[in-house]
Design a protein around this motif. Structure first.
Motif, PDB file in Angstrom:
ATOM      1  N   GLU A   1       0.825  -1.215   0.000  1.00 19.50           N
ATOM      2  CA  GLU A   1       0.000   0.000   0.000  1.00 19.50           C
ATOM      3  C   GLU A   1       0.856   1.261   0.000  1.00 19.50           C
ATOM      4  N   LYS A   2       1.971   1.223   0.709  1.00 16.14           N
ATOM      5  CA  LYS A   2       2.843   2.403   0.736  1.00 16.14           C
ATOM      6  C   LYS A   2       3.527   2.604  -0.618  1.00 16.14           C
ATOM      7  N   LEU A   3       3.918   1.518  -1.265  1.00 16.25           N
ATOM      8  CA  LEU A   3       4.508   1.623  -2.598  1.00 16.25           C
ATOM      9  C   LEU A   3       3.521   2.260  -3.572  1.00 16.25           C
ATOM     10  N   VAL A   4       2.285   1.814  -3.528  1.00 19.74           N
ATOM     11  CA  VAL A   4       1.247   2.380  -4.408  1.00 19.74           C
ATOM     12  C   VAL A   4       1.058   3.861  -4.108  1.00 19.74           C
ATOM     13  N   LYS A   5       0.941   4.178  -2.834  1.00 14.98           N
ATOM     14  CA  LYS A   5       0.742   5.567  -2.408  1.00 14.98           C
ATOM     15  C   LYS A   5       1.857   6.474  -2.921  1.00 14.98           C
ATOM     16  N   ASN A   6       3.083   5.963  -2.972  1.00 18.12           N
ATOM     17  CA  ASN A   6       4.234   6.780  -3.341  1.00 18.12           C
ATOM     18  C   ASN A   6       4.637   6.656  -4.808  1.00 18.12           C
TER      19      ASN A   6
ATOM     20  N   GLY B   1      -3.591  -1.977  -7.265  1.00  8.75           N
ATOM     21  CA  GLY B   1      -3.138  -0.894  -8.123  1.00  8.75           C
ATOM     22  C   GLY B   1      -1.662  -0.945  -8.452  1.00  8.75           C
ATOM     23  N   ILE B   2      -1.058  -2.137  -8.406  1.00  9.52           N
ATOM     24  CA  ILE B   2       0.359  -2.300  -8.704  1.00  9.52           C
ATOM     25  C   ILE B   2       0.558  -3.653  -9.376  1.00  9.52           C
ATOM     26  N   SER B   3       1.596  -3.773 -10.199  1.00  8.01           N
ATOM     27  CA  SER B   3       1.903  -5.059 -10.833  1.00  8.01           C
ATOM     28  C   SER B   3       2.945  -5.791  -9.993  1.00  8.01           C
TER      29      SER B   3
ATOM     30  N   ASP C   1      10.642   6.302  -1.953  1.00  6.75           N
ATOM     31  CA  ASP C   1      10.757   7.401  -2.904  1.00  6.75           C
ATOM     32  C   ASP C   1      11.002   6.875  -4.317  1.00  6.75           C
ATOM     33  N   ALA C   2       9.975   6.921  -5.153  1.00  2.00           N
ATOM     34  CA  ALA C   2      10.066   6.399  -6.519  1.00  2.00           C
ATOM     35  C   ALA C   2      10.915   7.269  -7.427  1.00  2.00           C
ATOM     36  N   SER C   3      11.261   8.480  -6.993  1.00  3.41           N
ATOM     37  CA  SER C   3      12.059   9.386  -7.823  1.00  3.41           C
ATOM     38  C   SER C   3      13.468   9.575  -7.264  1.00  3.41           C
ATOM     39  N   PHE C   4      13.891   8.689  -6.358  1.00  2.00           N
ATOM     40  CA  PHE C   4      15.192   8.846  -5.715  1.00  2.00           C
ATOM     41  C   PHE C   4      16.333   8.738  -6.730  1.00  2.00           C
ATOM     42  N   LEU C   5      17.331   9.628  -6.598  1.00  2.00           N
ATOM     43  CA  LEU C   5      18.501   9.623  -7.475  1.00  2.00           C
ATOM     44  C   LEU C   5      19.746   9.234  -6.676  1.00  2.00           C
ATOM     45  N   LEU C   6      20.512   8.300  -7.190  1.00  2.00           N
ATOM     46  CA  LEU C   6      21.695   7.807  -6.475  1.00  2.00           C
ATOM     47  C   LEU C   6      22.903   8.728  -6.634  1.00  2.00           C
ATOM     48  N   GLN C   7      22.899   9.599  -7.587  1.00  2.00           N
ATOM     49  CA  GLN C   7      23.942  10.629  -7.744  1.00  2.00           C
ATOM     50  C   GLN C   7      25.356  10.043  -7.766  1.00  2.00           C
ATOM     51  N   GLY C   8      25.539   9.031  -8.608  1.00  2.00           N
ATOM     52  CA  GLY C   8      26.868   8.477  -8.833  1.00  2.00           C
ATOM     53  C   GLY C   8      27.295   7.374  -7.884  1.00  2.00           C
ATOM     54  N   LYS C   9      26.550   7.135  -6.822  1.00  2.00           N
ATOM     55  CA  LYS C   9      26.868   6.052  -5.890  1.00  2.00           C
ATOM     56  C   LYS C   9      26.233   4.743  -6.363  1.00  2.00           C
TER      57      LYS C   9
END
Length: 237
Positions: free
Chosen positions: A39-44, A71-73, A117-125
């Motif tokens: 549910e949290k994955l769907v929400k985010n 609401g998720i695969s 956070d589905a939009s998280f960026l690792l920034q080279g790590k």
């Protein structure tokens, strides 16, 4: 970004509760633990999740199905025949299902307020770990943090929450075999390849029956009201 829930463990410390049920299907505050994650994955904003299964693994797809109800695969990485491959091995086997982009991994036996956070960026790590203040069952901690970079040892230590973001490259050095995540993390940390952050809100590792009982006795219902309500297609008894 896709997500993976690690759900293949034997749950030995949770016996006898896990003699007939995989640990992620144990109920926390009236709901299967894995359903809190879904549910949290769907929400985010996550659209796809991979779940690895082993011990009594067939019961998880019986419970969750293909995810359309939520609401998720949902895709399953099946370790029932080989036996649980542990954390790193399980992720390595599931990589073809996770696409080419960085992905989120969460342990199936944690219960927390952390917002995926589905939009998280690792920034080279190669990876980014969510750390938490040390609970009473892990007072020495696992890792430290300095200016956003994870260290193996320092004066102030934290516990790995079981939540992290990873690149495929992080798993290049291992085969599909039984292997835990910790040694792989420590090798990469020595090269300063992993970033991290400390999460200070509610987090629990559901590791023993007593911890599960303690959490279920807490009055946190208001804090964790789910974003959406669903009735599973298969009830687990």
């Amino acid at each position: 970004m896709k997500a993976m829930i690690l759900a293949a463990g034997l749950g030995k410390r949770m016996r006898p509760l896990t003699d007939s049920l995989p640990k992620p299907l144990l109920e926390v505050q009236g709901k299967a633990l894995i359903l809190w994650h879904i549910e949290k994955l769907v929400k985010n904003g996550f659209k796809e999740v991979v779940i690895n299964i082993a011990h009594l693994g067939y019961k998880i797809p019986e419970f969750l199905g293909d995810g359309s109800e939520y609401g998720i695969s949902i895709f399953y990485s099946d370790e029932q025949e080989s036996g649980a491959l542990e954390s790193a091995g399980g992720i390595k086997k599931a990589l073809p299902l996770l696409g080419n982009e960085p992905f989120l991994v969460v342990n199936g036996d944690v219960f927390c307020d952390y917002e995926f956070d589905a939009s998280f960026l690792l920034q080279g790590k190669k990876a980014h770990l969510i750390l938490v203040p040390n609970p009473k069952h892990n007072t020495k901690g696992d890792f430290s943090l300095k200016q956003g970079v994870v260290l193996n040892k320092a004066d102030e230590m934290y516990t790995f929450s079981g939540i992290g973001y990873y690149t495929h490259e992080f798993f290049d050095t291992i085969a599909i075999e039984k292997k835990s995540l910790a040694p792989l993390l420590r090798q990469s940390i020595d090269k300063q390849e992993i970033s991290g952050e400390v999460f200070t809100k509610m987090w629990h590792d559901i590791g023993t029956p007593s911890r599960l009982k303690e959490i279920n006795n807490e009055n946190e219902t208001t804090t964790h009201t789910p974003h959406t309500q669903h009735t599973p297609s298969s009830k687990v008894h």
